[in-house]
Scaffold this active site. Structure first.
Site, PDB file in Angstrom:
ATOM      1  CD  GLN A  63      44.300  37.332  46.317  1.00 47.59           C
ATOM      2  OE1 GLN A  63      44.432  37.654  47.556  1.00 47.59           O
ATOM      3  NE2 GLN A  63      44.827  37.980  45.249  1.00 47.59           N
TER       4      GLN A  63
ATOM      5  CG  ASP B 261      40.907  44.408  48.689  1.00 45.22           C
ATOM      6  OD1 ASP B 261      42.035  44.569  49.092  1.00 45.22           O
ATOM      7  OD2 ASP B 261      40.679  43.404  47.896  1.00 45.22           O
TER       8      ASP B 261
ATOM      9  CE  LYS C 160      46.332  39.374  50.421  1.00 44.05           C
ATOM     10  NZ  LYS C 160      45.366  39.607  49.278  1.00 44.05           N
TER      11      LYS C 160
END
Length: 297
Positions: A98, A121, A54
């Protein structure tokens, strides 16, 4: 019938090129650089690899990025304090925490603590609710959104199709079922969600025009579970032992690719299918978050 591969890398590159064009326009016309913060708690090797990818993609596409590495001993309160700071940081338009998180930290609490307008997300309850209601102002989770784009850009007719989703997780199964069943263009599918308690699973799968496997079980979907001409999307990514390769393992999906591919009209490989789409959609969501915050259409 030999299945035609859906090239997730190529389609992700199409989306990345569109994202670069948007970023260039935002910088030139609005002096705005979209910014993404990624938080990694602990030292899980797979998570660290994802975060690194990322980071590299942000640099490649021209986004501003911040990576925050925290020890596995980080308390929930400490993480929430960092999130609160990022929620108010003007340079940051998207926040990603994460997964998986250490056991002392509740994912539910953390996801709810992210500013919904920065929740790229798509896990905040507000964005989950907007997805369920068909409200386009929310953010969809990146992997389900990527699956949807794969289908659209591969010319798959979703309207009226029977889509069977294997798996009901909040990360993939449930949101992808909501996306495909919405009353909207490139949707309107009849969706069946299957899980560990589903009866007659093979029979249900054989009825699918579109079969999406997202259960985390290597080679679970076998040829007898797929009808001729079905579109097969394999979201799974599993490590299986293989001493013939240097690292001692190889990556496989939830679908027995070699057996299923000859029956499918379209099929995604693992790796190289859904995986690249997840990061592409994360970048897309971050740019969109920056635009929404500034009121830019």
């Amino acid at each position: 019938m030999a299945g035609k591969l859906i090239d997730g890398k190529a389609i992700a590159e199409q989306i990345n090129a569109e994202t670069v064009a948007q970023i260039t326009r935002l910088k030139e016309q609005h002096r705005l650089t979209p910014g993404l913060a990624v938080i990694l708690v602990g030292e899980d090797p797979a998570s660290a690899a994802y975060v690194s990818m990322k980071d590299k993609m942000c640099a490649r596409l021209g986004l501003y990025s911040e990576r925050i590495n925290l020890p596995a001993s980080t308390s929930e309160g400490e993480l929430l304090a960092i999130l609160n700071d990022l929620n108010f940081k003007r340079e940051i338009h998207g926040i990603l925490v994460q997964s998986p998180l250490p056991p002392q930290i509740s994912g539910e609490v953390v996801f709810a603590a992210v500013d919904p307008s920065k929740d790229v997300d798509g896990f905040h309850p507000l964005n989950v609710g907007k997805l369920a209601l068909g409200d386009p102002t929310g953010f969809s989770p990146c992997t389900p959104a990527g699956v949807h784009e794969l289908l659209i850009r591969s010319g798959v007719k979703i309207d009226g199709a029977h889509a069977v989703v294997l798996g009901r997780s909040r990360i993939v199964g449930r949101p992808v079922s909501l996306i495909l069943s919405q009353r909207a263009s490139n949707a309107n599918a009849t969706v069946t969600v299957c899980h560990s308690r589903s009866r007659n699973l093979a029979e249900i799968c054989r009825s699918a025009d579109i079969l999406i496997a997202a259960i985390g079980a290597p080679h679970f979907v076998t040829a007898d579970m797929v009808r001729d001409g079905a579109v097969v999307i394999d979201v799974g990514i599993n490590r299986v032992e293989d001493r013939t390769v240097g690292k001692g393992y190889r990556l496989v999906g939830d679908v027995d690719f070699d057996a299923v591919a000859p029956k499918a009209s379209l099929i995604t490989p693992v790796p190289g299918g859904v995986g690249p789409m997840t990061i592409a959609m994360l970048m897309h969501n971050t740019v969109r978050a920056a635009q929404l915050r500034r009121g830019i259409v």
